[in-house]
Design a protein around this motif. Sequence first.
Motif, PDB file in Angstrom:
ATOM      1  N   VAL A 211       0.480  -0.857  -0.012  1.00 52.15           N
ATOM      2  CA  VAL A 211       0.068  -0.146   0.353  1.00 52.15           C
ATOM      3  C   VAL A 211       1.160   0.942   0.017  1.00 52.15           C
ATOM      4  O   VAL A 211       2.032   0.868   1.206  1.00 52.15           O
ATOM      5  N   ASP A 212       0.073   2.548  -1.010  1.00 53.11           N
ATOM      6  CA  ASP A 212       1.034   3.298  -0.618  1.00 53.11           C
ATOM      7  C   ASP A 212       1.038   4.672   0.613  1.00 53.11           C
ATOM      8  O   ASP A 212       0.680   4.487   1.205  1.00 53.11           O
ATOM      9  N   ASN A 213       2.123   4.359   0.543  1.00 61.24           N
ATOM     10  CA  ASN A 213       2.637   5.051   2.341  1.00 61.24           C
ATOM     11  C   ASN A 213       2.381   5.257   3.236  1.00 61.24           C
ATOM     12  O   ASN A 213       1.156   5.356   4.205  1.00 61.24           O
ATOM     13  N   GLY A 214       3.028   4.084   3.866  1.00 61.89           N
ATOM     14  CA  GLY A 214       2.466   3.239   5.067  1.00 61.89           C
ATOM     15  C   GLY A 214       2.416   1.894   4.771  1.00 61.89           C
ATOM     16  O   GLY A 214       2.620   0.875   6.087  1.00 61.89           O
ATOM     17  N   GLY A 215       2.401   0.815   3.910  1.00 58.33           N
ATOM     18  CA  GLY A 215       2.935  -0.598   4.004  1.00 58.33           C
ATOM     19  C   GLY A 215       4.387  -0.804   4.854  1.00 58.33           C
ATOM     20  O   GLY A 215       5.600   0.132   4.366  1.00 58.33           O
ATOM     21  N   ILE A 216       4.780  -1.600   5.078  1.00 59.51           N
ATOM     22  CA  ILE A 216       5.848  -2.784   6.185  1.00 59.51           C
ATOM     23  C   ILE A 216       5.983  -3.771   5.390  1.00 59.51           C
ATOM     24  O   ILE A 216       5.811  -4.526   5.156  1.00 59.51           O
TER      25      ILE A 216
ATOM     26  N   HIS B 178      22.071 -10.241   7.458  1.00 57.48           N
ATOM     27  CA  HIS B 178      21.648  -8.575   7.299  1.00 57.48           C
ATOM     28  C   HIS B 178      20.037  -8.820   6.616  1.00 57.48           C
ATOM     29  O   HIS B 178      19.356  -9.476   6.532  1.00 57.48           O
ATOM     30  N   TYR B 179      19.367  -7.793   7.414  1.00 54.51           N
ATOM     31  CA  TYR B 179      17.912  -7.884   7.864  1.00 54.51           C
ATOM     32  C   TYR B 179      17.827  -5.948   7.412  1.00 54.51           C
ATOM     33  O   TYR B 179      18.416  -5.142   7.807  1.00 54.51           O
ATOM     34  N   ILE B 180      16.424  -5.555   6.532  1.00 52.42           N
ATOM     35  CA  ILE B 180      16.694  -4.270   6.775  1.00 52.42           C
ATOM     36  C   ILE B 180      14.787  -4.670   6.735  1.00 52.42           C
ATOM     37  O   ILE B 180      13.879  -5.268   6.542  1.00 52.42           O
ATOM     38  N   ILE B 181      14.092  -3.145   7.755  1.00 53.91           N
ATOM     39  CA  ILE B 181      12.428  -3.142   8.540  1.00 53.91           C
ATOM     40  C   ILE B 181      12.800  -1.917   7.349  1.00 53.91           C
ATOM     41  O   ILE B 181      13.048  -0.686   7.625  1.00 53.91           O
ATOM     42  N   ALA B 182      12.060  -1.566   6.248  1.00 54.96           N
ATOM     43  CA  ALA B 182      11.248   0.022   5.818  1.00 54.96           C
ATOM     44  C   ALA B 182      10.355   0.002   5.081  1.00 54.96           C
ATOM     45  O   ALA B 182       8.870  -1.260   5.819  1.00 54.96           O
ATOM     46  N   ARG B 183       9.666   1.394   4.932  1.00 58.88           N
ATOM     47  CA  ARG B 183       7.920   1.774   5.007  1.00 58.88           C
ATOM     48  C   ARG B 183       8.148   2.080   3.350  1.00 58.88           C
ATOM     49  O   ARG B 183       9.077   2.808   2.949  1.00 58.88           O
ATOM     50  N   SER B 184       7.048   1.780   3.396  1.00 61.47           N
ATOM     51  CA  SER B 184       6.535   3.004   1.806  1.00 61.47           C
ATOM     52  C   SER B 184       6.229   4.253   1.842  1.00 61.47           C
ATOM     53  O   SER B 184       5.772   4.248   2.591  1.00 61.47           O
ATOM     54  N   VAL B 185       6.930   4.879   0.679  1.00 55.02           N
ATOM     55  CA  VAL B 185       6.589   6.319   0.591  1.00 55.02           C
ATOM     56  C   VAL B 185       6.492   6.794  -0.875  1.00 55.02           C
ATOM     57  O   VAL B 185       7.122   5.983  -1.432  1.00 55.02           O
ATOM     58  N   PRO B 186       6.045   7.678  -0.651  1.00 56.55           N
ATOM     59  CA  PRO B 186       5.899   8.390  -2.281  1.00 56.55           C
ATOM     60  C   PRO B 186       6.973   7.995  -3.165  1.00 56.55           C
ATOM     61  O   PRO B 186       7.815   8.781  -2.494  1.00 56.55           O
ATOM     62  N   VAL B 187       7.703   7.852  -4.755  1.00 58.08           N
ATOM     63  CA  VAL B 187       8.179   7.672  -4.709  1.00 58.08           C
ATOM     64  C   VAL B 187       8.771   9.200  -5.972  1.00 58.08           C
ATOM     65  O   VAL B 187       7.339   9.808  -6.328  1.00 58.08           O
ATOM     66  N   ASP B 188       9.464  10.076  -5.923  1.00 57.85           N
ATOM     67  CA  ASP B 188       9.969  11.622  -5.878  1.00 57.85           C
ATOM     68  C   ASP B 188       9.524  10.820  -7.804  1.00 57.85           C
ATOM     69  O   ASP B 188      10.547  10.631  -8.775  1.00 57.85           O
TER      70      ASP B 188
END
Length: 560
Positions: A431-436, A550-560
């Motif tokens: 989902v845009d802007n907030g998916g994890i 190695h791990y990453i936790i990231a959140r979806s943000v609007p693409v520039d």
Amino acid sequence: QHYGYVFDYESAHVDHDTSCPPLPAVSFDMDPSSFASNSVANLRGWDVFAGILDRVRRIELCQLESKDEQQNLQKELRNNNVTEEIPNDTAATRSNSLLLHHDSHYYKEVSDSSNCTRITTPKIESINTMLFRDLNQVTINEYIPGIGIGYHIDTESAFGDGIVSLTLKGGCTMEFRERGKKRKKLVYLPPRSLLVMCSSARYQWDHHIASRTTDTVDGKVIPRSNRISLTLRTALTTCAKGDTNSAIPLPRLERLYYNTNESFNPRNCYYNNQMASKCSSNDQRYDAACNNASPLVTPETERAHVHNVYDAIATQWNHTRGKRNVIWPGATHFIQSLIPPGSIIADVGCGDGKYFETCRNSGHVVIGTDISIPLLQTTALSNVDVVGADCIQMPFVSSCFDVIICIAVMHHLSTVDRRKQCLRELRRLLVDNGGIAMIQAWALEQDKDSKHSFGATDVLVPFNAQPRYLKLAEEVENCNRINETVTGSGVVDVAEAYANMYSGAQFDSEKGLVVFQRYCHVFRQGELDELLRSVGGWEILESGYECGNHYIIARSVPVD
């Protein structure tokens, strides 16, 4: 889903430039009917499709316009010592239409090799026949009860004469309406039936399927069930406006069965038209073309040392990992910390589904995807929906998942472009802007007590397979996969047979094991972070190291 070529419904043109999975195909020296039958017996659906498609191209169909012609055909068949009558209970016969073929008598199958033709019965020259050898595009649709399609004629400038449709699972009634007139005809398409529209039926009659949940056939109400439609067409070259006569069939884009030891699967088949001219019946030339193609193309390294390996070791993998609950604590904590409950989670590269239970116990809905169908089959008792899919190009609409976990997948992708494409695809699904998302991959830096020590970032890691977890020797022999290789019933004989059967596998004579080599790209510290930042659309919330990963936790943000 399109195969061969994509048809753009908005522009009503065949898209020649978009990458599209090629059609499955069977080598010309193989009998497509026998191949399809064997594939049914072995539950290999994609292989069945390959056999059906090739068989349709080889069958000459006869077109009968009236009942008199049907009777004449019956007479000629009897004169040729063919005693079986034309079935009178088929939809085509009841509707007075006539595109009809018969499985055992009045057709001939033509090989792709000009010097190899098999005629099943004497040719009846007085019957007009049709052969659709240039079918080069397939569209697969699913129609659930209540869903139909409006009146239309398949775009004349995009597709040639002869539209072939195979109906699977559920039947339906198709309605034909003659253009400029009031005449209509109803044709019921039962499951496993083949419909062919050509000549006037192709160009002068609109067809549609009414949006309803039942059909009435001969006074009997038949409830609809889910129907799978495989529509086969001949895609044409683009021609000048109004000049449809100059269009010719586009070349077939297909993946032949060079190695019959492997089940064909659409996972390895993404390539574009520029590659098509480079591909031939030589597997090495195919792979060389893949190496210079888009990230959607699966390199030979991954096919031989990832896909084939996990298909072979699926049962043992499940026994030694899933059944013993071998999971990463960090991934489990990540899932359990998700709030509120009710998130829709995609487990991309789910393997045997070891995180499914954690997802459900935490109150979430999970869908698993993996490239290995045998691994997915080990999840059968989990009651979780799983999908055979490539992490590079997933069969889901955009922004449909709240959360994605992608554990131990990235290190099996052999190029930087494919790793980036995977990250872009994961971002598209969120989902845009907030998916994890949580992404985890093997690390170059290993703990002192680790069983592994890596001297480079691209390595082959051995996996010792026990023959008792592989297919039984008798089953392999019955499938003609190792033929005379199995010379005894001992463990060593079976192990050696499998080592010979799988490309890149080795035989450990001392232990009686099959040693597979798995490709891995192990990540340096910070490499995964850099990769994620380079594709855009992500905000890194946390990155770290756990148990050699190695791990990453990231959140979806609007693409520039």
